[in-house]
Structures are given as structure tokens and as C-alpha cells.
Scaffold this active site. Sequence first.
Site, PDB file in Angstrom:
ATOM      1  N   HIS A  67       0.830  -1.205   0.000  1.00  0.00           N
ATOM      2  CA  HIS A  67       0.000   0.000   0.000  1.00  0.00           C
ATOM      3  C   HIS A  67       0.868   1.261   0.000  1.00  0.00           C
ATOM      4  O   HIS A  67       0.656   2.183  -0.793  1.00  0.00           O
ATOM      5  CB  HIS A  67      -0.922  -0.021   1.222  1.00  0.00           C
ATOM      6  CG  HIS A  67      -1.780   1.186   1.355  1.00  0.00           C
ATOM      7  ND1 HIS A  67      -3.082   1.209   0.943  1.00  0.00           N
ATOM      8  CD2 HIS A  67      -1.520   2.424   1.851  1.00  0.00           C
ATOM      9  CE1 HIS A  67      -3.589   2.409   1.175  1.00  0.00           C
ATOM     10  NE2 HIS A  67      -2.657   3.161   1.737  1.00  0.00           N
ATOM     11  N   GLU A  68       1.859   1.284   0.880  1.00  0.00           N
ATOM     12  CA  GLU A  68       2.732   2.460   0.970  1.00  0.00           C
ATOM     13  C   GLU A  68       3.607   2.598  -0.278  1.00  0.00           C
ATOM     14  O   GLU A  68       3.902   3.714  -0.706  1.00  0.00           O
ATOM     15  CB  GLU A  68       3.588   2.402   2.230  1.00  0.00           C
ATOM     16  CG  GLU A  68       2.800   2.366   3.531  1.00  0.00           C
ATOM     17  CD  GLU A  68       1.764   3.467   3.667  1.00  0.00           C
ATOM     18  OE1 GLU A  68       2.010   4.602   3.195  1.00  0.00           O
ATOM     19  OE2 GLU A  68       0.699   3.183   4.226  1.00  0.00           O
ATOM     20  N   HIS A  71       1.765   4.521  -2.920  1.00  0.00           N
ATOM     21  CA  HIS A  71       1.932   5.965  -2.730  1.00  0.00           C
ATOM     22  C   HIS A  71       3.296   6.412  -3.246  1.00  0.00           C
ATOM     23  O   HIS A  71       3.413   7.414  -3.961  1.00  0.00           O
ATOM     24  CB  HIS A  71       1.831   6.336  -1.247  1.00  0.00           C
ATOM     25  CG  HIS A  71       0.469   6.232  -0.653  1.00  0.00           C
ATOM     26  ND1 HIS A  71      -0.596   6.990  -1.061  1.00  0.00           N
ATOM     27  CD2 HIS A  71       0.000   5.446   0.353  1.00  0.00           C
ATOM     28  CE1 HIS A  71      -1.659   6.689  -0.340  1.00  0.00           C
ATOM     29  NE2 HIS A  71      -1.327   5.742   0.532  1.00  0.00           N
TER      30      HIS A  71
END
Length: 156
Positions: A67-68, A71
Amino acid sequence: MDQQAIQNLVENTSLEFFNKPFRHKAFFNTRLRTTGGRYMLASHNIELNIHYLHEHGRDELIGIIKHELCHYHLHIEGKGFKHRDRDFRELIKEVSAPRFCTPLPSQEVKKRPVRKRHVYQCSICEQRFVRKVRMNLTKYVCGKCKGPLRYLGEAK
């Protein structure tokens, strides 16, 4: 898991799922409470919550890392890296990263007990009043017609 092990895990995850290198730092931040991880825009570093590793295991931590990294890679490429952006949502689906992390059992919010509600009614105009705190009926009257009040009981 030490600092070097988490750095290697993030780098390997980046190469495996994104086919792109991760060139910044990844580390555990023990002060994180309400989130699984955090991508820092200014430094491009990734902070991870170590409690997820202890309470949910390695698979959950890899999901947070993916998920990170979504980003991270979108921000580096100048694309939409925020949760509401189409680029972000498409990349999340592509690498099968979780949109939100599962709550920690140790950090779950304890629910407050439901407070009782006291119901009163005017004897003249039949206006109803619901109060959290019980009232003294000898001191209070109806605010609409000044009639006497009577207690109907508790409501939920």
C-alpha cells in the site's frame, strides 16, 4: 525484525510487485498507533507500524508495505498518489494491496455503555421531552405551556 531486514523486505517487495527499485529508507516507527504505515512526501521514506507485525504477522505487514509503495511509486512518477485518485485505486487493485489495514486488537476502541434516556410528557399539551439526566418534577414545568410534567419512563 531489525532495521536491515525491514529495508530488504521493502526493497524486495518493490521489485517483485512493481518491477521498480525502492531507493529510500524504510523503518519501523513505534509511535504509530492508528495507521499501519506512512509514506513521507518530503523525504520519500516509509514508516511502518511494528505492532502489525507482532499482532497480525508478516503477510499483513507485506500488504501494508505494498500500500505504501503504491503511494511512493505514484508520487515519484508524478501521478495521482492520494487515496481518492484513480491512478492510486487502479495500482492498488493491480498489485492486490489492501486499501485499508485491519484494526489492531490491542488498539480497538472500547464502546461506551448506552446511556439511559428519560422521557417526560406535559399533562396539558402532551409535549414530549427526552433528557439524559433525570429531572425533579417539582421544580420544572413544560416550556411550551407551563403545564406540569409527568415521568413516562426510560427510552433507549
